[in-house]
Enzyme design. Structure first.
Site, short mmCIF file in Angstrom:
data_model
loop_
_atom_site.label_atom_id
_atom_site.label_comp_id
_atom_site.label_asym_id
_atom_site.label_seq_id
_atom_site.Cartn_x
_atom_site.Cartn_y
_atom_site.Cartn_z
N ARG A 1 -34.86 32.23 10.94
CA ARG A 1 -34.56 30.79 10.94
C ARG A 1 -34.55 30.27 9.51
O ARG A 1 -35.15 30.84 8.62
CB ARG A 1 -35.61 30.04 11.77
CG ARG A 1 -35.47 30.29 13.26
CD ARG A 1 -36.57 29.60 14.04
NE ARG A 1 -36.57 28.17 13.80
CZ ARG A 1 -37.62 27.48 13.35
NH1 ARG A 1 -38.76 28.08 13.11
NH2 ARG A 1 -37.53 26.19 13.17
N ARG B 1 -52.84 22.11 9.08
CA ARG B 1 -53.33 21.35 7.91
C ARG B 1 -54.84 21.32 8.04
O ARG B 1 -55.37 20.79 9.01
CB ARG B 1 -52.74 19.96 7.98
CG ARG B 1 -53.25 19.02 6.97
CD ARG B 1 -52.15 18.68 5.98
NE ARG B 1 -52.77 18.02 4.84
CZ ARG B 1 -52.39 18.22 3.62
NH1 ARG B 1 -51.42 19.03 3.34
NH2 ARG B 1 -52.99 17.59 2.63
N LYS C 1 -47.49 35.88 12.34
CA LYS C 1 -46.28 35.96 13.16
C LYS C 1 -46.08 37.35 13.76
O LYS C 1 -46.04 38.35 13.07
CB LYS C 1 -45.08 35.59 12.29
CG LYS C 1 -43.81 35.43 13.05
CD LYS C 1 -42.96 34.43 12.34
CE LYS C 1 -41.54 34.46 12.81
NZ LYS C 1 -40.78 33.34 12.30
#
Ligand code: BTN
Length: 335
Positions: free
Chosen positions: A131, A332, A196
């Site tokens: 992507r 975050r 991932k």
């Protein structure tokens, strides 16, 4: 970004012929392979170099020859069809040793009228695409890289949420083959402990009013070689390092295709909404503080609230509840 895989890596048919001889995991001398393949020893030597560049782990023992670190199991049409059972007829399989990208190949085929359910699988990609213009790195035998063509009567506008639906199919398949602890990151990454494990790249054809077609490209890390890991500039993980047995690739692929067919048929009937609850059960970042980077480069920080029925991400930011339909999120850490 690290340099990409050399374009020349393992693309030649001779390289695959050598690899087929080596795939039993036994020692083979250069001379023996040259004789069997009716080529010079120098050609075999060049093929070995290409294999090395392609991330294949090779041993060389003087006097004995070459051996793979472990046997290689090839993508095999009969095994895939056996795994698909009585639904094998739903899929039209093309299996290649080496392609630039299965998505690119299937997009070309789709334009030429390839049927619904066409699937392109390759042992190796020389220009695998991720992507947002990223590269997708994978190594021979240690990854599953394929694309599936699904045609919809409705227009491309109806397909928002499709990538989340595909994530649901992947989770079902991974759970079925015994992989636990994986989760989904919006819009469509499969993660394991924030690293991932698999990626999904969906490319659409057709117009907003329909009909439309989606090329659904999937890459799964099974056992990445050190050389390939060195080329990847994000946190990744493979099924091997998660623990447990790495599922046989043909069996895993058949499982994924069957779950994709179920989920895509459900999506065709009513969009993402009926799959939303299941997606949320796997959501790795649910109710977390996140940073969202939009394609225009703008940064948005906030509390991740939900995903909507059309797959949009809902985040409470400093300006209130906002809907996002594209972007990249990261966790975050809040001080
Ligand atoms: C991502 O960036 O997460 C998406 C990765 C998608 C990779 C797969 S591998 C098979 C198919 N062919 C490609 O070129 N890309 C997809």
């Amino acid at each position: 970004m690290r340099p990409s895989q050399p374009e020349s890596a393992a693309v030649k048919p001779l390289t695959f012929a050598v690899l087929r001889l080596l795939s039993d995991g036994e020692f083979h001398s250069g001379e023996e392979m040259a004789q069997q393949l009716n080529v010079s020893r120098a050609s075999v030597w060049q093929a070995m170099r290409n294999l090395d560049e392609a991330g294949v782990d090779l041993f060389r023992v003087p006097g004995r020859g070459y051996r793979l670190r472990e046997p290689l199991h090839w993508i095999d049409r009969d095994k895939i069809r056996a795994g698909l059972g009585d639904r094998a007829g739903l899929f039209d399989l093309e299996i290649a040793d080496c392609l630039a990208s299965t998505n690119s190949r299937l997009l070309e085929k789709a334009v030429q009228g390839a049927p619904h359910g066409s699937c392109v699988i390759t042992e190796m990609q020389t220009a695998g695409r991720g992507r947002r213009g990223r590269e997708w790195h994978a190594n021979l035998g240690g990854s599953l890289t394929f694309s599936l063509l699904w045609r919809f009567n409705q227009g491309a506008g109806f397909l928002s949420g499709l990538s989340l639906a595909v994530g649901v199919a992947l989770m079902r398949a991974l759970n079925q083959v015994g992989v636990s602890g994986a989760g989904l990151k919006w819009p469509n990454d499969v993660l394991h402990q924030h690293r991932k494990l698999a990626g999904i790249l969906i490319e659409l054809q057709g117009d907003m009013l329909g009909p439309s077609a989606a090329v659904i490209g999937i890459g799964i890390n099974l056992k990445l070689s050190g050389k390939v890991l060195n080329r990847i500039d994000q946190a990744v993980v493979d099924l091997h390092s998660i623990g447990g047995d790495v599922p046989e690739r043909n069996f895993l692929l058949a499982n994924i295709l069957l779950h994709l067919a179920d989920v895509l048929n459900e999506f065709d009937e009513g969009g993402f909404s009926s799959l939303r609850e299941e997606w949320l059960k796997h959501h790795a970042y649910h109710e977390k503080q996140v940073l969202l980077i939009l394609p225009d480069g703008s940064h948005h920080q906030g509390h991740l609230l939900d995903v909507a029925d059309d797959g949009a991400l809902l985040v409470r930011t400093a300006v209130g509840k906002q809907r996002f339909t594209s972007g990249e999120i990261s966790l975050r850490t809040v001080a």
